[in-house]
Design an enzyme around this catalytic site. Structure first.
Site, mmCIF file in Angstrom:
data_model
loop_
_atom_site.group_PDB
_atom_site.id
_atom_site.type_symbol
_atom_site.label_atom_id
_atom_site.label_comp_id
_atom_site.label_asym_id
_atom_site.label_seq_id
_atom_site.Cartn_x
_atom_site.Cartn_y
_atom_site.Cartn_z
ATOM 1 N N GLU A 1 14.716 -29.754 1.824
ATOM 2 C CA GLU A 1 13.688 -29.604 2.852
ATOM 3 C C GLU A 1 12.691 -30.743 2.748
ATOM 4 O OE1 GLU A 1 11.772 -25.855 2.241
ATOM 5 O OE2 GLU A 1 13.691 -24.841 1.958
ATOM 6 N N LYS B 1 8.980 -32.087 2.297
ATOM 7 C CA LYS B 1 7.753 -31.603 1.664
ATOM 8 C C LYS B 1 6.598 -31.958 2.584
ATOM 9 C CE LYS B 1 5.380 -31.530 -2.780
ATOM 10 N NZ LYS B 1 4.047 -31.490 -2.241
ATOM 11 N N GLU C 1 3.220 -24.231 5.244
ATOM 12 C CA GLU C 1 2.211 -25.281 5.128
ATOM 13 C C GLU C 1 1.442 -25.399 6.433
ATOM 14 O OE1 GLU C 1 2.469 -26.414 2.096
ATOM 15 O OE2 GLU C 1 1.498 -28.377 1.991
ATOM 16 N N CYS D 1 -25.446 -54.287 -8.316
ATOM 17 C CA CYS D 1 -26.666 -55.032 -8.050
ATOM 18 C C CYS D 1 -27.798 -54.165 -8.588
ATOM 19 C CB CYS D 1 -26.846 -55.251 -6.548
ATOM 20 S SG CYS D 1 -28.500 -55.879 -6.178
ATOM 21 N N CYS E 1 -25.409 -60.838 -6.587
ATOM 22 C CA CYS E 1 -25.305 -59.962 -5.424
ATOM 23 C C CYS E 1 -25.193 -60.802 -4.152
ATOM 24 C CB CYS E 1 -26.534 -59.049 -5.356
ATOM 25 S SG CYS E 1 -26.564 -58.059 -3.842
ATOM 26 N N TYR F 1 9.247 -20.256 3.252
ATOM 27 C CA TYR F 1 9.557 -19.367 2.140
ATOM 28 C C TYR F 1 9.313 -17.930 2.567
ATOM 29 C CZ TYR F 1 9.593 -18.059 -2.879
ATOM 30 O OH TYR F 1 9.868 -17.532 -4.112
ATOM 31 N N CYS G 1 -33.045 -54.736 -2.560
ATOM 32 C CA CYS G 1 -31.806 -55.109 -1.882
ATOM 33 C C CYS G 1 -31.511 -54.068 -0.783
ATOM 34 C CB CYS G 1 -30.680 -55.175 -2.911
ATOM 35 S SG CYS G 1 -29.131 -55.800 -2.242
ATOM 36 N N ASP H 1 1.910 -25.281 32.770
ATOM 37 C CA ASP H 1 0.627 -25.007 32.127
ATOM 38 C C ASP H 1 -0.264 -24.180 33.049
ATOM 39 O OD1 ASP H 1 1.641 -26.562 30.189
ATOM 40 O OD2 ASP H 1 0.110 -28.144 30.288
ATOM 41 N N GLN H 2 -0.154 -24.507 34.331
ATOM 42 C CA GLN H 2 -0.993 -23.813 35.304
ATOM 43 C C GLN H 2 -0.652 -22.325 35.389
ATOM 44 O OE1 GLN H 2 -0.554 -25.496 39.157
ATOM 45 N NE2 GLN H 2 -2.485 -24.638 39.897
ATOM 46 N N GLU H 3 0.641 -22.060 35.410
ATOM 47 C CA GLU H 3 1.068 -20.657 35.447
ATOM 48 C C GLU H 3 0.629 -19.913 34.185
ATOM 49 O OE1 GLU H 3 5.291 -20.339 37.698
ATOM 50 O OE2 GLU H 3 5.093 -22.029 36.313
ATOM 51 N N PHE H 4 0.721 -20.642 33.057
ATOM 52 C CA PHE H 4 0.304 -20.063 31.787
ATOM 53 C C PHE H 4 -1.183 -19.691 31.854
ATOM 54 C CE2 PHE H 4 -1.408 -20.275 27.500
ATOM 55 C CZ PHE H 4 -0.452 -19.617 26.742
ATOM 56 N N LYS I 1 15.713 -26.655 -3.256
ATOM 57 C CA LYS I 1 15.675 -25.265 -3.720
ATOM 58 C C LYS I 1 17.099 -24.732 -3.850
ATOM 59 C CE LYS I 1 11.526 -24.461 -0.948
ATOM 60 N NZ LYS I 1 11.037 -23.917 0.325
ATOM 61 N N ASP J 1 2.886 -32.304 3.960
ATOM 62 C CA ASP J 1 1.667 -32.644 3.240
ATOM 63 C C ASP J 1 0.458 -32.002 3.912
ATOM 64 O OD1 ASP J 1 0.125 -33.727 1.313
ATOM 65 O OD2 ASP J 1 0.166 -35.764 2.090
ATOM 66 N N CYS K 1 -28.599 -59.980 -1.962
ATOM 67 C CA CYS K 1 -29.954 -60.393 -2.362
ATOM 68 C C CYS K 1 -29.961 -61.466 -3.442
ATOM 69 C CB CYS K 1 -30.764 -59.188 -2.818
ATOM 70 S SG CYS K 1 -30.263 -58.575 -4.433
ATOM 71 N N LYS L 1 8.936 -36.792 -4.804
ATOM 72 C CA LYS L 1 7.908 -37.412 -3.963
ATOM 73 C C LYS L 1 8.299 -38.829 -3.580
ATOM 74 C CE LYS L 1 3.741 -35.226 -5.115
ATOM 75 N NZ LYS L 1 2.453 -35.375 -4.495
ATOM 76 N N SER M 1 3.280 -23.536 -7.959
ATOM 77 C CA SER M 1 3.519 -24.875 -7.423
ATOM 78 C C SER M 1 4.858 -25.358 -7.972
ATOM 79 C CB SER M 1 2.393 -25.813 -7.796
ATOM 80 O OG SER M 1 2.419 -26.032 -9.170
ATOM 81 N N ARG N 1 -3.787 -20.720 -0.770
ATOM 82 C CA ARG N 1 -3.222 -20.648 -2.109
ATOM 83 C C ARG N 1 -4.299 -20.384 -3.169
ATOM 84 N NH1 ARG N 1 -0.111 -22.765 -6.552
ATOM 85 N NH2 ARG N 1 -1.598 -24.178 -7.435
HETATM 86 S S1 IVH Z 1 8.258 -24.204 -1.640
HETATM 87 C C1 IVH Z 1 8.039 -21.639 -5.320
HETATM 88 N N1 IVH Z 1 8.742 -25.870 0.338
HETATM 89 O O1 IVH Z 1 4.262 -28.293 -1.968
HETATM 90 C C2 IVH Z 1 8.182 -22.497 -4.134
HETATM 91 N N2 IVH Z 1 6.660 -26.060 -0.785
HETATM 92 O O2 IVH Z 1 3.938 -28.100 -5.292
HETATM 93 C C3 IVH Z 1 6.877 -22.845 -3.525
HETATM 94 N N3 IVH Z 1 5.182 -27.777 0.139
HETATM 95 O O3 IVH Z 1 2.290 -25.605 -2.956
HETATM 96 C C4 IVH Z 1 6.782 -23.830 -2.510
HETATM 97 N N4 IVH Z 1 6.528 -28.446 1.737
HETATM 98 O O4 IVH Z 1 2.072 -26.446 -0.570
HETATM 99 C C5 IVH Z 1 7.871 -25.490 -0.606
HETATM 100 N N5 IVH Z 1 9.311 -27.235 2.119
HETATM 101 C C6 IVH Z 1 8.433 -26.861 1.190
HETATM 102 C C7 IVH Z 1 7.167 -27.471 1.057
HETATM 103 C C8 IVH Z 1 6.310 -27.047 0.034
HETATM 104 C C9 IVH Z 1 5.346 -28.605 1.168
HETATM 105 C C10 IVH Z 1 3.975 -27.754 -0.724
HETATM 106 C C11 IVH Z 1 3.403 -26.401 -0.982
HETATM 107 C C12 IVH Z 1 3.455 -26.191 -2.459
HETATM 108 C C13 IVH Z 1 3.621 -27.581 -2.978
HETATM 109 C C14 IVH Z 1 4.527 -27.587 -4.189
#
Ligand code: IVH
Length: 670
Positions: free
Chosen positions: A111, A113, A172, A422, A404, A225, A428, A31-34, A287, A115, A407, A311, A80, A134
């Site tokens: 993959e 997902k 993401e 209340c 309540c 993607y 209160c 880190d120091q060198e960086f 996918k 969040d 009060c 999910k 989406s 988005r």
């Molecule tokens: S692919 C057409 N891959 O989930 C394909 N989405 O409702 C578009 N997300 O809006 C998305 N992890 O924000 C893809 N490995 C992943 C993801 C991912 C999270 C989110 C993304 C998207 C929503 C899908």
């Protein structure tokens, strides 16, 4: 080497070290060198302002300049995904894909997902040129300045790699658990509201107007993607492998499978294992891997047919219920809260859970000693979702309180609302504090130098008992004997003083008549013109105003029927608050349309429909929805509906054009 060449060399080196540190997690220097290299670059850049580059590694710290976000139309819409919580639907997806491809073999890329919030990054000649949220999928906010501070996002791709001249990569933006915990801890200490989950925190951060805030918050990003002409090959997975070589952070946990069993194995594995990841995930994304097959499957109106999101169920834990307590919030809403034996859930120890309201509590049929299931969804506060099968209890369920707990007033339940309240607005303590906080809030009196903590403080010290008391505060009372100067106190007093100029409609909102929000307050203020007229208004009079229904009308009547409220208003008037419309606003009013029922129809040139509605009301008329023989006239814009036109003609009702209407208001004396 001359200094300019050295700048370029240092930038290049630092980009590489960034990548090794933030993406590969395998730094090759200390880190120091960086820091040493970074300082050298900073010094040189300071000497050569003509060499400024927004993509320089020195710019990762962001700036304090406010950035406004421009709206940008996505070059390809950001769709989406279809969602499911259900394995059968995953099997259906597989089946549909198989049929759609007429039985041809295919692979699916599994993959995680992530969040967070999705982002679209654009690169030209290897340089990050734009980052867009988005938004609504068609257009989003240009958040490039903020995104540049995210260290795992490359600003400049290494020379010589085989990336296309121009491409887009989506992914993401996330706030890792570690940053999230740190941020919430800081906010708790500062008395600021906590973020409910890392997604909200990431989204709040990325939309921050101030990129140095973003830089401090430790965001991260995974890309998933790749789009554009000239991307490497037909395989989605292989394209992301290439992107990883160019320096993008791509999840190492993607798998290619060629059977449904493979998909389920992936789901089962990650359903448990995701708890050990540094970032929040809420499912898996499947996918179809081949881009050609993706294309042939196409999309529905909203989402691609070649992908689906599965999910995960929220995490649950089992524990024993010990007690239910009832909390009174600042609106007066009473929330039942369960105290339980502590249990580990989603990384934290949980001992309290919300039971929401009386209905939810009753449906759970709870008893002291019950074994209960606790779940942590997207919120900070866990909830009880049911009883464990092992729970053996009988007898009376724990009852909801009738009075309540603070009060003692008898609780009320308003029609259509789940919560018990209340009703003791003026007596209160939590409600009193809630009302004062509402009074000072931005859209009300905007006394912005006072925060909820200070208000609590003054209340506890006995300096204030209601919002009117704010206008009695003196510098002497508030002064801190230990402070060297009372700048803060003077600021507070000045902003209280300033609030006396806040227009009447906001005063009417600030006094906190239940159900009278900003819009209703505005409507009432414009219609009646003064607090005295509002206070005198009858139920009939109130109800005939567009936008004021029975609930609001009732509440206004009740508010002014209470002598405590009337006295409060009188005190505010005494301190000089605005209790009627300003001259200008008053002049805009008349009773020219009194007693008239007016239908609005069509598309207008000069004002919006809502503005015409307001105009009608300001001049004493009533806007009604449909034409009948009681209609006085139709205010008609272009393209008035043919059915309406016919009806009006049949009943002999006058059709008035926009211009005629405006002239009428302008010239006819009242
Ligand atoms: S692919 C057409 N891959 O989930 C394909 N989405 O409702 C578009 N997300 O809006 C998305 N992890 O924000 C893809 N490995 C992943 C993801 C991912 C999270 C989110 C993304 C998207 C929503 C899908």
């Amino acid at each position: 080497m001359d200094e300019k060449a050295r700048i370029l060399q240092l930038r290049d080196e630092l980009h590489q070290h960034n990548f090794r540190y933030y993406v590969e997690n395998a730094p090759v220097i200390s880190d120091q060198e960086f820091d040493f290299l970074m300082h050298e670059l900073q010094d040189l850049e300071a000497k050569h302002p003509e060499m400024f580059d927004a993509n320089s590694p020195t710019q990762r710290v962001g700036s304090d300049l406010n950035n406004e976000f421009e709206t940008v139309v996505h070059s390809r819409p950001m769709l989406s995904l279809g969602n499911t919580y259900n394995r059968e639907e995953v099997a259906d997806f597989w089946q549909r894909v198989s049929e759609g491809l007429m039985g041809a073999p295919f692979q699916v890329c599994c993959e995680l997902k992530f969040d967070g919030l999705s982002i679209s990054l654009h690169y030209e000649e290897g340089r990050l040129v734009r980052a867009v949220t988005r938004g609504d999928g068609v257009q989003g906010d240009d958040v490039t300045a903020n995104v540049r501070t995210i260290r795992s996002i490359p600003l400049q791709l290494p020379a010589g790699a085989d990336y296309p001249k121009q491409f887009e990569i989506r992914g993401e933006v996330l706030m890792p658990w570690s940053s999230f915990d740190r941020l919430n801890k800081e906010r708790e200490e500062a008395g600021e509201p906590l973020f409910a989950n890392p997604r909200n925190a990431a989204s709040g951060t990325l939309k921050s107007k101030n990129s140095s805030t973003v830089a401090q918050r430790g965001l991260d990003a995974y890309l998933y993607y790749l789009l554009g002409d000239g991307i490497p090959g037909d395989g989605h997975y292989q394209n992301l492998e290439a992107a990883a070589r160019w320096g993008f952070q791509v999840s190492k946990n993607m798998r290619l499978v060629d059977s449904l069993e493979g998909v389920f194995e992936y789901i089962d594995y990650w359903d448990k294992e995701r708890r050990n990841l540094p970032v929040a995930t809420d499912g898996v994304v499947l996918k179809v891997n081949s881009l050609a097959q993706q294309k042939s499957l196409g999309m529905t109106a909203k989402s691609p047919r070649w992908a689906i999101a599965y999910k995960f169920q929220a995490e649950q834990a089992e524990t024993t219920l010990r007690q239910v307590v009832f909390q009174v919030g600042r609106t007066g809403a009473v929330t039942p809260v369960a105290n339980m034996d502590p249990v580990q859930l989603a990384g934290t120890q949980v001992r309290r859970a919300t039971l929401h309201n009386a209905d939810v509590m009753a449906s759970l049929d709870l008893h002291v000693g019950d074994r209960v299931l606790v779940e942590k969804g997207g919120e900070i506060i866990p909830k009880i979702v049911g009883k464990a099968e092992s729970s053996e209890t009988g007898g009376e369920a724990i009852p909801f309180v009738t009075n309540c707990p603070v009060c003692g007033s008898k609780l009320v339940r308003y029609e259509g609302e789940a919560a018990h309240y209340c009703p003791n607005d003026t007596g209160c303590p939590p409600l009193i504090l809630g009302r004062i906080e509402h009074f000072i809030s931005r859209k009300a009196m905007n006394i912005n130098s006072l925060g909820p903590e200070t208000v609590d403080d003054y209340y506890r010290q006995g300096l204030i008992h209601d919002a009117a008391d704010l206008y009695e505060l003196t510098e002497k009372q508030l002064a801190d004997p230990l402070a060297s100067d009372n700048k803060g106190v003077r600021k507070i007093l000045a902003s209280i003083e300033e609030s006396k100029q806040v227009p009447f409609e906001r005063v009417l909102y600030a006094i906190g008549i239940r159900f009278v929000g900003e819009i209703a307050a505005k409507t009432l203020a414009r219609y009646y013109g003064s607090i005295d007229k509002v206070a005198e208004a009858s139920m009939e009079s109130l109800m005939q105003i567009n936008g004021i229904g029975e609930v609001i009308a009732n509440s206004v009547i009740q508010y002014f029927a209470n002598p405590v409220n009337r006295a409060f208003v009188e005190r505010l008037r005494g301190y000089g608050l605005q209790m009627e419309l300003g001259e200008q606003q008053k002049q805009a009013r008349s009773n020219k349309l009194e007693g008239q029922s007016i239908v609005i129809s069509g598309v207008f040139q000069h004002h919006s429909r809502d503005e015409y509605k307001a105009l009608i009301e300001q001049h004493g008329g009533k806007n009604v929805g449909s034409i009948s023989n009681k209609t006085s006239f139709v205010l008609a814009g272009e393209n008035m509906g043919p059915a309406k036109l016919e009806k009006a003609e049949k009943l002999g009702i006058r059709i008035m054009s926009e211009d005629e209407f405006l002239t009428l208001l302008d010239t006819q004396d009242s």
